[in-house]
Design an enzyme around this catalytic site. Structure first.
Site, PDB file in Angstrom:
ATOM      1  CE  LYS A  17      -1.106   0.006   4.886  1.00 18.19           C
ATOM      2  NZ  LYS A  17      -0.207   1.054   5.394  1.00 18.19           N
ATOM      3  NE  ARG A  92      -1.598   0.619  11.751  1.00 19.12           N
ATOM      4  CZ  ARG A  92      -0.681   0.933  10.844  1.00 19.12           C
ATOM      5  NH1 ARG A  92      -0.748   2.067  10.208  1.00 19.12           N
ATOM      6  NH2 ARG A  92       0.287   0.102  10.568  1.00 19.12           N
ATOM      7  NE  ARG A 131       8.266  -3.528   4.918  1.00 17.80           N
ATOM      8  CZ  ARG A 131       7.109  -3.029   5.330  1.00 17.80           C
ATOM      9  NH1 ARG A 131       6.372  -2.330   4.503  1.00 17.80           N
ATOM     10  NH2 ARG A 131       6.666  -3.246   6.535  1.00 17.80           N
ATOM     11  NE  ARG A 137       9.692  -1.122   7.633  1.00 15.65           N
ATOM     12  CZ  ARG A 137       8.515  -0.600   7.353  1.00 15.65           C
ATOM     13  NH1 ARG A 137       8.312   0.041   6.229  1.00 15.65           N
ATOM     14  NH2 ARG A 137       7.514  -0.724   8.204  1.00 15.65           N
ATOM     15  NE  ARG A 148       4.845  -4.068  12.273  1.00 12.39           N
ATOM     16  CZ  ARG A 148       5.472  -4.075  11.114  1.00 12.39           C
ATOM     17  NH1 ARG A 148       4.888  -3.605  10.045  1.00 12.39           N
ATOM     18  NH2 ARG A 148       6.677  -4.543  11.027  1.00 12.39           N
TER      19      ARG A 148
END
Ligand code: AMP
Length: 200
Positions: A17, A92, A131, A137, A148
């Site tokens: 996204k 959210r 990723r 990250r 998450r």
């Protein structure tokens, strides 16, 4: 006639996204407002806000509604967001939907469309693992990823029902090439009369 593009993109972590948000915002000439990016930038720069949210985001938990809401309100009050914006990562949960509604109503505004990016759970996990490796990250540990995704399912997915009742959700198949997915989104937005020509 005033036309606008006040948009929100919703999808699980790993749905792509962020990438699609950047492409769509650029195509429409509106800014992207990503709460995750704001938090990451502050963490990297070592600001007081960064220090405050570092441990929370690293564990995959949500930052408080109050703090996040303030950041979004400040950002949406900047001049470049007056004619439209694309929210990525906010709201959210149901509380944040109410907070955003209150803020926009005060300004005589409302969201024009909500893009729901649909990606199967397995695919999201595979993309997140990649990723984490590529970007290093620190919030992409296995535990944080699982946390998450489960918060997404329990707290974020329900906000779509609220927007669905308003008739503003476009559900987009998020599996395919980047260009294919961008085209699906721009087609859905065009069908609502949202396009670059209408926003400039
Ligand atoms: P994201 O890049 O959107 O996945 O956001 C990264 C992290 O920032 C999340 O895991 C949360 O800890 C925090 N965050 C981003 N947006 C919000 C929000 N709307 N409410 C609370 N926490 C958020």
């Amino acid at each position: 006639m005033t036309s606008s593009a006040r948009l929100l993109i919703v999808g699980p972590q790993g749905s792509g996204k962020g990438t699609q948000a950047a492409r769509i915002a650029e195509a429409l000439g509106i800014p992207t407002v990503s709460t995750g990016d704001v938090f990451r930038a502050n963490i990297q720069a070592g600001t007081p806000l960064g220090e405050q949210v570092k441990a929370i985001t690293a564990a995959g938990n949500l930052v408080s509604d109050e703090l996040t809401g303030q950041i979004v309100r400040d950002r949406l009050s900047e001049a470049d967001a007056a004619g439209g914006f694309l929210l990525d990562g906010y709201p959210r949960n149901i509380q944040q939907v109410g907070d955003l509604d209150a803020f926009l109503t005060e300004r005589g505004e409302s969201l024009d469309a909500v893009i729901e990016l649909n990606v199967p759970r397995d695919e999201s996990i595979a993309r997140l693992a990649l990723r984490a490796k590529e970007q290093g990250r620190t919030d992409d540990t296995d535990e944080a990823i699982a946390k998450r995704l489960s918060i997404y399912e329990s707290e974020t997915a329900p906000i779509l029902d609220v927007y669905r009742e308003r008739g503003i959700v476009d559900t987009i198949d998020g599996v395919g090439s980047l260009d294919e997915i961008t085209a699906r989104i721009t087609d859905a937005l065009s069908a609502r009369g949202i396009s670059r020509a209408a926003t400039v």
